[in-house]
Design a protein around this motif. Structure first.
Motif, PDB file in Angstrom:
ATOM      1  N   ASP A  33       3.119  -4.870 -10.473  1.00 47.53           N
ATOM      2  CA  ASP A  33       2.394  -3.650 -10.834  1.00 47.53           C
ATOM      3  C   ASP A  33       3.112  -2.420 -10.259  1.00 47.53           C
ATOM      4  N   ASP A  83      -1.973   3.934  -5.435  1.00 54.01           N
ATOM      5  CA  ASP A  83      -3.433   3.919  -5.480  1.00 54.01           C
ATOM      6  C   ASP A  83      -3.938   3.025  -6.612  1.00 54.01           C
ATOM      7  N   ARG A  84      -3.294   3.154  -7.786  1.00 55.22           N
ATOM      8  CA  ARG A  84      -3.699   2.324  -8.926  1.00 55.22           C
ATOM      9  C   ARG A  84      -3.427   0.848  -8.644  1.00 55.22           C
ATOM     10  N   ARG A 138       2.146   5.525  -7.779  1.00 52.61           N
ATOM     11  CA  ARG A 138       1.524   4.324  -8.348  1.00 52.61           C
ATOM     12  C   ARG A 138       0.637   3.553  -7.378  1.00 52.61           C
ATOM     13  N   ALA A 192      -6.031  -0.531  -6.265  1.00 54.93           N
ATOM     14  CA  ALA A 192      -7.295  -0.763  -6.957  1.00 54.93           C
ATOM     15  C   ALA A 192      -7.251  -2.046  -7.776  1.00 54.93           C
ATOM     16  N   ASP A 193      -6.115  -2.310  -8.417  1.00 57.48           N
ATOM     17  CA  ASP A 193      -5.995  -3.517  -9.235  1.00 57.48           C
ATOM     18  C   ASP A 193      -5.915  -4.778  -8.378  1.00 57.48           C
TER      19      ASP A 193
END
Length: 396
Positions: A175, A209-210, A207, A213-214
């Motif tokens: 990711d 933070d995203r 990237r 979260a994932d």
């Protein structure tokens, strides 16, 4: 020849481009173990044998498990480093990866299969190249990958037929774009004579933070599957792990950065400053975020940032395998070098823990599951020892 060994700069450029096109599938995949189990505070809902399950990406699937160290010899068994060697110039990756050769690369020495008597059965659902979306349930945004249903949906079937005791999860690296980071840093060493860490750090910060979260959603998806199967949260444990650094700090590299030996011989085309950034900034940054997710979700954290210390590709404390230096977990590198010209297997194996590294990761999993389920630990190696020298310290 490995990497860009004895290549002209033009040939070097083409080979780095090939590395980029191949995607350098990085972060980061079923078999039976000896009887045994992990203490849990309540019985699981599943019937059948106890099970330990791995979910996630290539760093837990078993990518690069084909290799026992790195050797400059390109023929035969490559000085006994190539576990896929059959005879003469014949190689069968299926000896290591089974039916997942060329795909998910679930090796016979993957972490859950090297951990020893954690459970009756080890089930490896992780897949090289997987992202968080490949873990989520299809009903909640999950996406099939390499011809397989999302990993959480496959976990549901395992939970119904087994008494799942441990679920080990490694996710987030793809990711975040590990492959692109490695490729960019290799380009900057080989082609442009510039550093990558500044631009790459900016991208990571955009990237992270995203990604965090994932990773958290991945844990939620596992919990949802297990609750739907009738398990209580206390009846099994989730071990959420971080990533080790496959390259050493600049001062710990056995090749100077002033010539082509890091590329032509070592298979680690990175400047000192970029190596230091990866080892002491990027890997700890990711570990810190994953630790925070583990704390927020009430799962166990396994910090692997130091697992390969001194055993990385090009590490001064380790050696290439040669006729005079046999493959050994005590002396050889524990990670796969960059072989962008694919003279020894596919490029997707690059920068992953090899067979020795996976034995070490399995030992780490065994050690941490012997601790209280809510705890967090770092797993480190003992210099000059094999995987039996792995030990735990409190996670930073």
């Amino acid at each position: 020849m490995i990497g860009f060994r004895n290549a002209s700069k033009d040939r070097t450029r083409s080979r780095v481009r090939r590395l980029a096109r191949a995607g350098l599938v990085l972060p980061l995949a079923a078999g039976t173990l000896l009887a045994g189990g992990v203490g849990a505070s309540a019985a699981g809902s599943g019937r059948g044998p106890t099970a330990v399950v791995s979910l996630g990406d290539s760093y837990i699937s078993g990518e690069a498990g084909r290799w026992k160290g790195n050797s400059l010899t390109n023929t035969g068994s490559r000085n006994a480093t190539d576990r896929a060697w059959v005879s003469g110039s014949a190689y069968d990756p299926g000896k290591v990866y089974g039916t997942t050769a060329g795909g998910c690369h679930r090796s016979d020495s993957a972490e859950v299969r090297s951990a020893g008597p954690i459970a009756d059965v080890a089930v490896n659902l992780a897949c090289s190249g997987a992202t968080s979306q490949n873990v989520f349930r299809a009903s909640n945004g999950g996406v099939s990958f390499k011809g397989e249903a999302p990993q959480a949906d496959r976990l549901a079937a395992v939970a119904a037929d087994h008494d799942v005791k441990v679920i080990a999860l490694s996710i987030g690296g793809n990711d975040l774009g590990f492959a692109d980071i490695i490729t960019a840093c290799a380009y900057d060493f080989v082609l442009w004579g510039s550093y990558c860490h500044d631009d790459q750090q900016y991208g990571v910060d955009q990237r992270i933070d995203r990604v965090t979260a994932d990773v958290g959603k991945s844990v939620d998806e596992v919990r949802a599957v297990m609750r739907a199967a009738g398990y209580t949260d206390a009846s099994y444990r989730i071990v959420l792990q971080s990533y080790p650094s496959p390259i050493p700090r600049g001062a710990e590299n056995r090749y100077p950065q002033s010539d082509w030996s890091r590329v032509n011989t070592g298979g680690c085309p990175f400047w000192n400053r970029d190596s230091d950034w990866a080892r002491d900034s990027l890997v700890p940054q990711i570990a810190g975020r994953i630790k925070a997710v583990a704390a927020a979700k009430g799962v166990q954290f396994l910090d692997l940032r130091d697992m390969l210390q001194g055993r990385e590709v090009c590490a001064r404390a380790s050696k290439h395998v040669s006729p005079a230096v046999p493959a050994s977990a005590r002396t050889s590198e524990w990670a796969r070098w960059i072989d962008s010209s694919e003279t020894q297997g596919p490029v997707q194996e690059s920068m992953h823990p090899n067979h020795f590294g996976q034995l070490a990761a399995g030992r780490c999993l065994a050690l941490v599951t012997a601790q209280p389920a809510g705890s967090g630990f770092s797993c480190k190696n003992t210099a000059g020892a094999d995987e039996t020298g792995m030990y735990l310290t409190p996670a930073p």
